[in-house]
Every structure is written in C-alpha cells, then in structure tokens.
Scaffold this motif. Structure first.
Motif, PDB file in Angstrom:
ATOM      1  N   ILE A  83       0.838  -1.200   0.000  1.00 53.81           N
ATOM      2  CA  ILE A  83       0.000   0.000   0.000  1.00 53.81           C
ATOM      3  C   ILE A  83       0.874   1.251   0.000  1.00 53.81           C
ATOM      4  N   GLN A  84       0.296   2.357  -0.460  1.00 59.72           N
ATOM      5  CA  GLN A  84       1.008   3.640  -0.487  1.00 59.72           C
ATOM      6  C   GLN A  84       0.522   4.559   0.635  1.00 59.72           C
ATOM      7  N   GLU A  85      -0.745   4.344   1.050  1.00 63.04           N
ATOM      8  CA  GLU A  85      -1.260   5.177   2.139  1.00 63.04           C
ATOM      9  C   GLU A  85      -2.171   4.373   3.048  1.00 63.04           C
ATOM     10  N   LEU A  86      -2.425   4.932   4.204  1.00 67.42           N
ATOM     11  CA  LEU A  86      -3.173   4.230   5.230  1.00 67.42           C
ATOM     12  C   LEU A  86      -4.271   5.159   5.730  1.00 67.42           C
ATOM     13  N   ASN A  87      -5.505   4.637   5.822  1.00 65.07           N
ATOM     14  CA  ASN A  87      -6.579   5.436   6.400  1.00 65.07           C
ATOM     15  C   ASN A  87      -6.630   5.131   7.883  1.00 65.07           C
ATOM     16  N   VAL A  88      -6.561   6.176   8.672  1.00 64.60           N
ATOM     17  CA  VAL A  88      -6.446   6.006  10.118  1.00 64.60           C
ATOM     18  C   VAL A  88      -7.594   6.728  10.808  1.00 64.60           C
ATOM     19  N   GLY A  89      -8.207   6.034  11.773  1.00 69.59           N
ATOM     20  CA  GLY A  89      -9.246   6.677  12.575  1.00 69.59           C
ATOM     21  C   GLY A  89      -8.691   6.980  13.961  1.00 69.59           C
TER      22      GLY A  89
ATOM     23  N   GLN B 218     -10.394   5.866  16.854  1.00 73.28           N
ATOM     24  CA  GLN B 218     -10.917   4.968  17.878  1.00 73.28           C
ATOM     25  C   GLN B 218     -10.013   3.775  18.122  1.00 73.28           C
ATOM     26  N   THR B 219      -9.493   3.218  17.054  1.00 71.98           N
ATOM     27  CA  THR B 219      -8.599   2.064  17.220  1.00 71.98           C
ATOM     28  C   THR B 219      -7.352   2.278  16.368  1.00 71.98           C
ATOM     29  N   TYR B 220      -6.304   1.558  16.737  1.00 69.42           N
ATOM     30  CA  TYR B 220      -5.064   1.634  15.959  1.00 69.42           C
ATOM     31  C   TYR B 220      -5.244   0.937  14.611  1.00 69.42           C
ATOM     32  N   ALA B 221      -4.708   1.529  13.555  1.00 65.13           N
ATOM     33  CA  ALA B 221      -4.674   0.883  12.240  1.00 65.13           C
ATOM     34  C   ALA B 221      -3.330   0.165  12.147  1.00 65.13           C
ATOM     35  N   SER B 222      -3.371  -1.123  11.808  1.00 63.75           N
ATOM     36  CA  SER B 222      -2.140  -1.922  11.728  1.00 63.75           C
ATOM     37  C   SER B 222      -1.625  -1.990  10.308  1.00 63.75           C
ATOM     38  N   PHE B 223      -0.337  -2.060  10.186  1.00 67.07           N
ATOM     39  CA  PHE B 223       0.296  -2.247   8.888  1.00 67.07           C
ATOM     40  C   PHE B 223       1.643  -2.920   9.127  1.00 67.07           C
ATOM     41  N   LYS B 224       2.289  -3.336   8.032  1.00 70.67           N
ATOM     42  CA  LYS B 224       3.596  -3.972   8.152  1.00 70.67           C
ATOM     43  C   LYS B 224       4.582  -3.229   7.260  1.00 70.67           C
ATOM     44  N   VAL B 225       5.827  -3.211   7.686  1.00 70.27           N
ATOM     45  CA  VAL B 225       6.866  -2.507   6.948  1.00 70.27           C
ATOM     46  C   VAL B 225       8.035  -3.454   6.732  1.00 70.27           C
TER      47      VAL B 225
ATOM     48  N   THR C 111       8.051  -5.934   9.816  1.00 73.97           N
ATOM     49  CA  THR C 111       7.865  -5.274  11.103  1.00 73.97           C
ATOM     50  C   THR C 111       6.461  -4.701  11.178  1.00 73.97           C
ATOM     51  N   LYS C 112       5.798  -4.920  12.302  1.00 73.76           N
ATOM     52  CA  LYS C 112       4.422  -4.447  12.438  1.00 73.76           C
ATOM     53  C   LYS C 112       4.405  -3.031  13.039  1.00 73.76           C
ATOM     54  N   GLY C 113       3.498  -2.224  12.538  1.00 74.94           N
ATOM     55  CA  GLY C 113       3.332  -0.878  13.090  1.00 74.94           C
ATOM     56  C   GLY C 113       1.864  -0.608  13.305  1.00 74.94           C
ATOM     57  N   GLU C 114       1.558   0.260  14.263  1.00 77.87           N
ATOM     58  CA  GLU C 114       0.164   0.638  14.514  1.00 77.87           C
ATOM     59  C   GLU C 114       0.089   2.130  14.764  1.00 77.87           C
ATOM     60  N   VAL C 115      -0.863   2.772  14.104  1.00 77.44           N
ATOM     61  CA  VAL C 115      -1.050   4.213  14.289  1.00 77.44           C
ATOM     62  C   VAL C 115      -2.526   4.548  14.430  1.00 77.44           C
ATOM     63  N   LYS C 116      -2.800   5.657  15.086  1.00 77.50           N
ATOM     64  CA  LYS C 116      -4.171   6.184  15.131  1.00 77.50           C
ATOM     65  C   LYS C 116      -4.112   7.694  15.322  1.00 77.50           C
ATOM     66  N   VAL C 117      -5.225   8.329  15.060  1.00 75.58           N
ATOM     67  CA  VAL C 117      -5.311   9.774  15.267  1.00 75.58           C
ATOM     68  C   VAL C 117      -5.473  10.024  16.766  1.00 75.58           C
ATOM     69  N   VAL C 118      -4.733  10.999  17.264  1.00 72.66           N
ATOM     70  CA  VAL C 118      -4.824  11.342  18.686  1.00 72.66           C
ATOM     71  C   VAL C 118      -6.275  11.744  19.000  1.00 72.66           C
ATOM     72  N   ASP C 119      -6.802  11.206  20.091  1.00 68.12           N
ATOM     73  CA  ASP C 119      -8.198  11.463  20.458  1.00 68.12           C
ATOM     74  C   ASP C 119      -8.311  12.842  21.102  1.00 68.12           C
ATOM     75  N   ASN C 120      -8.482  13.840  20.247  1.00 68.94           N
ATOM     76  CA  ASN C 120      -8.529  15.216  20.721  1.00 68.94           C
ATOM     77  C   ASN C 120      -9.461  15.945  19.768  1.00 68.94           C
TER      78      ASN C 120
END
Length: 182
Positions: A114-120, A122-129, A159-168
């Motif tokens: 993938i080239q981009e990741l949609n992140v919310g 509420q929960t972490y979006a997982s991806f691998k690098v 390698t696994k990574g997880e990101v999400k938008v800061v809840d603010n």
C-alpha cells in the motif's frame, strides 16, 4: 619448442545488476582459463555455475552471472576476470555490479503493498513494513499516535506498526493528511 606466445585481448568493462547475465567475448590464441575474483560473479556453462572456465584457442563467449551475494546497500562491487594463458595471468575484464538502492515497502494486514493508510481515532490501524536497511519511524505529525511511540525494524524483516489519530477534538473533527517518515 612449438609453444605459442600468449597474446592477451584488450581489457573490457562490463556493468550489470544483481540477477543479471551478460555475455563476455574475447579471443585467446592458445589454451586458456578464465577466473572470477569475486564470489558474486560466476560463469554459467550449460546448467552449472563456475568460478573458473577454460578452453582452447579461438574466440570465446562466456556468460557472466552477477548474484546478490554480499551485496550491501549503496555499495558498488567490482570483480576482476583473470585470463591465464601459458604462465601469464592478466585481468581482461572488470565486472562492476551496480549498487542497490534503499527500498522500503508498506503492506496492509493481508500483505498487499500500500502507499497510504486510512487512520481513525478509535482504534489503531495496523500495517507492516519491510526494508533492505535498518529503519525507525519516529517523525510524525502531532495528531498521529504511534503505538509504542516508534516503529523500528531490521534489514529484510517484516515489522508491524500501529497508528491512530490522537483522540482530541481539534483533530477529530477535520480530516487530517500527513506523512510518517521512515
């Protein structure tokens, strides 16, 4: 004494990438052997790969194979092709293996690139690098939260990574667009 004095051909320079085959043609006026000075540079004859090939007088074409053995990112390697005729050995070819560049790929959970990741938020979006160098992802937009604060990976390891938008509320109500730097 009917020994022929060896006449060596001009030196040739060949450039190739790992995984590539190139034809190398030279003329020898007596029995000869050709040796490669590097483990990544071999000669292909029929179905075998050799470090030394030999033959009799005449024009020869040998197939050179450059492998990725001992290849490091951004490193150019040179193999010498040494021709022996009689009691003399002279370098008649230099094979330059091009450097590999830095490569980093990101995959979704299913393993698709993938080239981009949609992140919310509420929960972490997982991806691998996976990359051909050691990497770390620490540089990110202020609104992006990385699980564990960093993603660090070793050479050629998934390698696994997880990101999400800061809840603010200042980030949650608008669509954010940013870059995570590796």
């Amino acid at each position: 004494d009917d020994t022929v004095a060896p006449v060596f051909p001009e030196k040739q320079n060949i450039v190739c990438n790992a995984g590539e085959k190139k034809e190398f043609t030279f003329t020898a006026n007596t029995n000869w052997s050709l040796a490669s000075s590097a483990i990544w540079c071999k000669f292909q004859t029929n179905d075998t790969e050799e470090y030394i090939v030999s033959g009799t007088a005449g024009t020869q074409t040998v197939t050179i194979i450059a492998t990725d053995d001992n290849q490091k990112v951004d490193n150019i390697s040179v193999a010498k092709l040494e021709l022996t005729m009689g009691a003399q050995t002279i370098v008649i070819g230099e094979v330059t293996r091009s450097a590999v560049g830095y490569e980093l790929k990101i995959y979704d959970e299913e393993g698709n690139e993938i080239q981009e990741l949609n992140v919310g938020y509420q929960t972490y979006a997982s991806f691998k690098v996976k990359a051909n160098f050691r990497f770390a992802a620490t540089n990110r937009p202020e609104w992006l939260d990385i699980a564990g604060n960093a993603i660090v990976g070793n050479v050629n390891e998934m390698t696994k990574g997880e990101v999400k938008v800061v809840d603010n509320s200042q980030y949650a109500k608008y669509a954010q667009n940013g870059t995570l730097t590796f």
